[in-house]
Design an enzyme around this catalytic site. Structure first.
Site, PDB file in Angstrom:
ATOM      1  N   HIS A  82       0.823  -1.223   0.000  1.00 13.81           N
ATOM      2  CA  HIS A  82       0.000   0.000   0.000  1.00 13.81           C
ATOM      3  C   HIS A  82       0.850   1.264   0.000  1.00 13.81           C
ATOM      4  CE1 HIS A  82       0.247  -0.034   4.555  1.00 13.81           C
ATOM      5  NE2 HIS A  82       0.117   1.257   4.405  1.00 13.81           N
ATOM      6  N   ASP A 218       1.071  -7.725   2.309  1.00 13.42           N
ATOM      7  CA  ASP A 218       1.208  -6.289   2.042  1.00 13.42           C
ATOM      8  C   ASP A 218       2.687  -5.879   1.935  1.00 13.42           C
ATOM      9  OD1 ASP A 218       0.865  -3.616   1.746  1.00 13.42           O
ATOM     10  OD2 ASP A 218      -0.303  -3.297   3.566  1.00 13.42           O
ATOM     11  N   GLY A 649       2.517   6.148   9.800  1.00 11.14           N
ATOM     12  CA  GLY A 649       3.880   6.496   9.405  1.00 11.14           C
ATOM     13  C   GLY A 649       4.792   5.290   9.574  1.00 11.14           C
ATOM     14  N   ASN A 650       4.357   4.355  10.457  1.00  9.52           N
ATOM     15  CA  ASN A 650       5.133   3.137  10.668  1.00  9.52           C
ATOM     16  C   ASN A 650       4.846   2.064   9.609  1.00  9.52           C
ATOM     17  OD1 ASN A 650       5.318   3.667  14.113  1.00  9.52           O
ATOM     18  ND2 ASN A 650       7.067   2.955  12.925  1.00  9.52           N
ATOM     19  N   SER A 651       3.973   2.367   8.653  1.00  8.46           N
ATOM     20  CA  SER A 651       3.747   1.421   7.561  1.00  8.46           C
ATOM     21  C   SER A 651       5.072   1.129   6.875  1.00  8.46           C
ATOM     22  CB  SER A 651       2.788   2.027   6.532  1.00  8.46           C
ATOM     23  OG  SER A 651       1.472   1.890   6.958  1.00  8.46           O
TER      24      SER A 651
END
Lengths: 717, 717
Positions: A82, A218, A649-651
């Site tokens: 994503h 993901d 933001g930690n994605s």
């Protein structure tokens, strides 16, 4: 009230005593908490992690507003599907649908350039600049303090960015106590190397968003390139793979329930160290009122859509975003209540202030803490009006256009550097885009009804919150409001796209003097809006000056409790540690921390978003998992759950084992953790990760890429 | 197809090998399975349970279509709140709302009489009468066999009911192999003693229906009374408490995960021993097609409701019931697919038939098994038409009224005993009620559209399924159908209530010759409907004759496998045993088998159906659980989960521990078990019970009734 008491009693009874595993630590803090880190299971030397510009943390990169990590010597980068979605979309067309089918670059020549605005940022400098930033601010207050910090920061950034290929910024820690200059190498040639099909990378989509158990692959593999000189460059065939300062090694084994894990990434924003009053405001007013007003707007749009098909289509996206907002705010509210956040924070703060009173520092800190509370209270005095005005600008199309055009005209007469953020030269394309978009999203009847809902609420506010410019424009009664809106929307020509865009090109003075009814109205309102802006900046300046006293007290108080304090998240690199952890979600409902490929089949309906591709279903039926199974549970892992401290933001953050090897890729949180931006409740806060064993198995058995597995140092079985 | 294969592979891999804990045993079978019972943990003597008319099983009573149990020497009966709901409702009025507030009878004089039609039945006789029932049937086939069984049964019942106060029936086991005469003492004076408020007794209502984890206090205490002579009597002040043949003792301790439990009750109907072809028909056609057609009807009603508010109100209840049916059928379909029921049943049957081929009994059994299959196939040949006709009668108001009136006229000319069930003298009040109800539930446009949907499907059926009477009435094309419906509904006067009721009083011949358009149409269709009925009964007669061969083969086959066979459920007393069991509901989702009072607070929103009463919330906050906590988990239990084999009718069944003491009250199943009427899948089949510790705690600490606790032998702490 009795219900509340009961809730509290239960929450207290269940509340944990230790702040186990909470924390988004600055790397420089890790040596200070070395003992805890080792006790939790970390097998390396915490001192090796203290400098985020040195290996191994220099392998962690910023990818847009999210995170990624270098995973090979030749510039391979791992991030979420994503997060890289724009890159996949950019390379897709009806004939080659990479979203639907995924992509495996057979060799380097097949690696596909990302959209030109896609950037990777490698942090190369992180220097304390507090003295420089505050040099001119000392002794000032309010707006002057704000401007001095702003000017010093801008000047540091400008100097830093003189070196080509770098992007710099000044960030502040502990709400203005410390300032750092962040220097980042900006890589502009990034290419798509490997992406799973949408039905793997985004299996479950919105239905599973924020959900555990989860079954999503993901992840996406990119590669960074630089010019032949080794410097950042735009895409070119002559570019060569970038040699990163460090890269992470994928672990040969995975992790199981209870194992130590840690994570590095760029969490966006948290409010954990806000004052007890701000917690109460968030829970008892802000979330409640926002949901109330947003539900009213939802009702307005839905009602209008019942009889007007075209309006229903035009407002579909706005309606969806309102619903998402309502759901999220409600989830945050539920979570903060469940955790009894307000009363826990209040108790903690009361104890801290009582302790502080006995310290010598009380003399200097207490007045500043009291002053900060006063500034916060001032902001709260107009909170309802400010909420309504914010919605008036975000939830309308034509009104927003008119206000923006007037503000732009006001800013345009200044030198560009002094223009307000978002109204500088470089923002004008964005504004033009917004003015164009109106056409597909605007209906005069719906907009008038939305404004009626918001401004009728405004009319009922006490005098102290109302503004003469607004009262003059909209009157004091519903009838006057209706008449004003009918008159303005009946007369304005801003509904016409060409008209709107022509005002963007017009001379500022002409816009200011325009006799278009809506532009005239916006001009009339502008002094009030500018005044609100001015007051806000003045408060922000004062809080930047005063909050450090509160933080200093908190840090000292925690220190004597034997605990360290991490700064609230601010999009800088942070490290958190914890373990693979199950979740007791509700009474009698336990989630185990590993999902398996069997769960993909269970969820599969054959219809989006549960339409796993045939090659995956076939491979699951075949069950060729040798070398990838979880030793402890015997299942083929897909995703896993940890108690790592994360936020937006930690994605794409890499998840490491006790030896610092890569075992997972962070991509989501559970629904129960929605309130974690304010309070970390160890009972409920979980982060959701792609298990590297699933990624490797997909790259080995399902959509094979043996050459990449080799480069990643984990050859196909 | 590939997906199916994959599903099967997974299902096979997960499928259990043993039929652990499956079974709704006739008490007389328990000595045969004594070894298993003891191995499972039962500490009593299975032989003591062999006679359902003797203690302790004689403590188990039938309450309407559900179950209850005597729990004191003086006639106290425990059943579900939802089973006794009519009694509570009957005693409620706006000034004394027992539904909302619950009820505690302070002493015997305060015990409130149930609605006069409320009945408790105590089984006093259960005698094998196979020879008598089949004496005249032997040698006959089809309708004649059916009639012979019917006549013999009716005569046995009539003779049995000669004794006043008894209700008798003939039931058949193993689909016609064995017949039993059941004799039940019918208690007519039953009184309400203790009921919790709705928000405890039905906490969660529809939202939690079929849901685990559950938090409902679904129990009510009644008392049975008899006349001064000890015989059943209508309510009278002079009546005295009934002394039951046995009563159950509430256990002093509760059960925890893994503990042995058993249950006795009156399960309604199961299809476990149907043939593989019938399983396939259910999964591959019947459920699918029913859902398809019902969704179409749902669409018709919803579409009409969009523009017609009154129609939307009139059809609200029918719409709800369609939705419930669709949900339930879909759940059953999902469950049977998840369990791979069709292929498992087919494999089992194939193996059985192969084994049978080698036995001497094959010679007599095989031809009958083949003949039964032929009869089943005949029934399936017209299944679509029969489904459409069934919906035509259940989903219409005026059409159903007309068809019923014509059928009643047809039956009325016969002696009452020979009239068709549901059309006898005693049914006429019910028919009148139905004719009256039409007024609130009928709209001509909606009914025509529903009929159009159903009959358009009928028109497309192959010739073999169509009937000349229907074709003549509705034509062969949509246009002819529309014209016919418009004509009939335009002309009929049955929409008028007085008209409808007058036809109920009219002479049969006048109804038959009526010139009302709809009655005329019904008269025209009647010969076809009677023919269908006749064919159905003939098939039922043949199956009653032929299925026993299939059962005999199955029983013999199981015997050499070392397994006993229980008869499919038929509303007679059955016993099942198992243990308190968690549920792995989905990948990574585990449910523990005990819920706690903490879960009540978690679910509580303050709004129905999650609006726990303040006294309960206060008591939970206070946490005075001494003597009631679960020893193993340390929580205050509310409901618990077991793998006991249950189905509809088991509501209110007592759940006993290894010593035969009462530990729970059955009240629901989990959603995953909806398909258990066809197949018991030990992975998913669970039953949900009220924990007696919760009941006792409520009666001790929340809505105190110390005198009742004393009578129940578990005094307040």
């Amino acid at each position: 009230m009795r219900l509340k008491t009961m809730w509290m009693a239960v929450a207290m009874a269940m509340a944990p005593t230790a702040q186990a595993d909470e924390g988004m630590w600055m790397p420089s803090q890790l040596p200070d908490i070395a003992r805890q880190l080792r006790a939790a299971g970390f097998q390396g030397n915490p001192a090796d992690l203290a400098d985020l510009t040195k290996p191994p943390l220099s392998a962690v990169v910023k990818v847009g507003g999210a995170t990624g990590a270098f995973v090979s010597r030749e510039g391979l980068v791992l991030t979420n599907h994503h997060v890289a979605f724009g890159v996949i979309q950019y390379n897709s067309n009806p004939k080659r649908d990479l979203i639907q089918n995924g992509y495996v670059a057979a060799d380097r020549s097949q690696e596909l350039p990302a959209n030109p605005d896609f950037r990777l940022r490698v942090t190369t400098g992180f220097d304390k600049v507090t003295d420089k930033v505050l040099a001119e601010a000392k002794g000032k207050t309010g707006r002057a303090y704000y401007d001095a910090v702003d000017a010093a920061s801008k000047s540091l950034v400008a100097e830093c960015e003189r070196e080509a290929g770098y992007r710099c910024s000044v960030v502040n820690m502990f709400y203005g106590r410390d300032f750092y200059l962040v220097k980042q190498l900006e890589l502009r040639d990034v290419r798509l190397v490997y992406a799973p099909p949408r039905a793997i990378g985004n299996y479950g989509d919105e239905v599973d968003n924020f959900v555990w158990p989860r079954h999503s692959g993901d992840f996406t593999v990119l590669r960074a390139y630089v010019g032949p000189d080794g410097k950042p460059a735009d895409y070119s065939k002559d570019n060569k793979p970038y040699t990163p300062p460090a890269h992470l090694q994928i672990a040969s084994q995975g992790v199981s329930e209870g194992d130590f894990v840690m994570l590095a990434g760029y969490p966006g924003i948290t409010y954990r160290h806000r004052t007890a009053t701000e917690f109460a405001d968030q829970v008892q007013w802000r979330l409640l009122k926002s949901v109330e007003v947003m539900k009213q707007l939802q009702g307005v749009i839905e009602e209008a859509g019942k009889t007007d098909k075209q309006a229903s289509i035009r407002y579909a996206s706005q309606l969806q975003s309102l619903k998402n907002g309502i759901k999220r705010f409600s989830g945050e509210l539920d979570g903060l209540k469940r955790s009894d956040a307000v009363s826990i924070r209040r108790k903690d703060e009361t104890a801290m202030l009582a302790w502080l009173d006995k310290q010598p520092s009380a003399k200097t800190l207490n007045p500043e803490i009291a002053a900060a509370a006063k500034v916060i209270a001032e902001g709260n005095a107009t909170r309802e009006r400010d909420l309504l005005f914010a919605l008036m600008q975000s939830q309308t199309q034509l009104m927003r256009s008119a206000i923006s055009l007037q503000r732009l005209a006001y800013e345009r007469v200044k030198p560009d550097a002094q223009r307000e953020t978002s109204f500088q030269q470089r923002d004008e394309d964005l504004i033009a885009g917004m003015l164009r978009q109106v056409q597909r999203r605007y209906d005069p009847t719906v907009e008038k009804r939305l404004l009626t809902a918001l401004l009728a609420r405004y009319q009922q506010l006490p005098d102290a919150q109302r503004l003469p410019e607004f009262d003059a424009a909209f009157g004091h009664t519903p009838a006057e409001l209706a008449a004003a809106l009918d008159r303005v929307y009946g007369a304005t020509k801003l509904g016409d796209e060409a008209q709107r865009l022509s005002w963007l090109k017009a001379a500022p003075a002409d816009v200011t003097k325009s006799d278009d009814a809506l532009l005239k109205l916006a001009a009339q309102l502008q002094p009030a809006l500018l005044r609100i802006d001015e007051q806000r900046k003045s408060r922000e300046g004062d809080l930047l000056r005063l909050r450090p006293a509160y933080m200093q007290a908190l840090i000292a108080y925690r220190e004597q409790q034997g605990r360290a304090v991490y700064p609230d998240a601010n999009s800088t690199l942070r490290v958190s540690y914890g373990k693979v952890t199950p979740l007791k979600a509700r009474d009698a409902v336990n989630y185990t921390p590993l999902t398996s490929t069997e769960g993909i089949v269970e969820k599969n309906t054959g219809e989006e978003p549960f339409d796993a591709p045939m090659p995956l279903l076939d491979a699951i039926a075949k069950g060729d998992y040798k070398g990838y199974l979880d030793a402890k549970s015997g299942v083929m892992p897909v995703n896993f759950l940890s108690n790592l401290d994360t936020t937006g933001g930690n994605s794409g953050s890499p998840v490491l084992n006790a030896k610092g090897e890569l075992v997972g890729l962070n991509f989501d949180s559970n629904w129960e953790a929605v309130s974690a931006s304010w309070m970390f409740d160890p009972r409920y806060k979980r982060a959701i990760h792609v298990d590297m064993r699933y990624m490797r198995w997909l790259m080995d058995k399902v959509y094979p890429a043996p050459h990449l597995l080799k480069e990643l140092g984990v050859p196909a079985k």
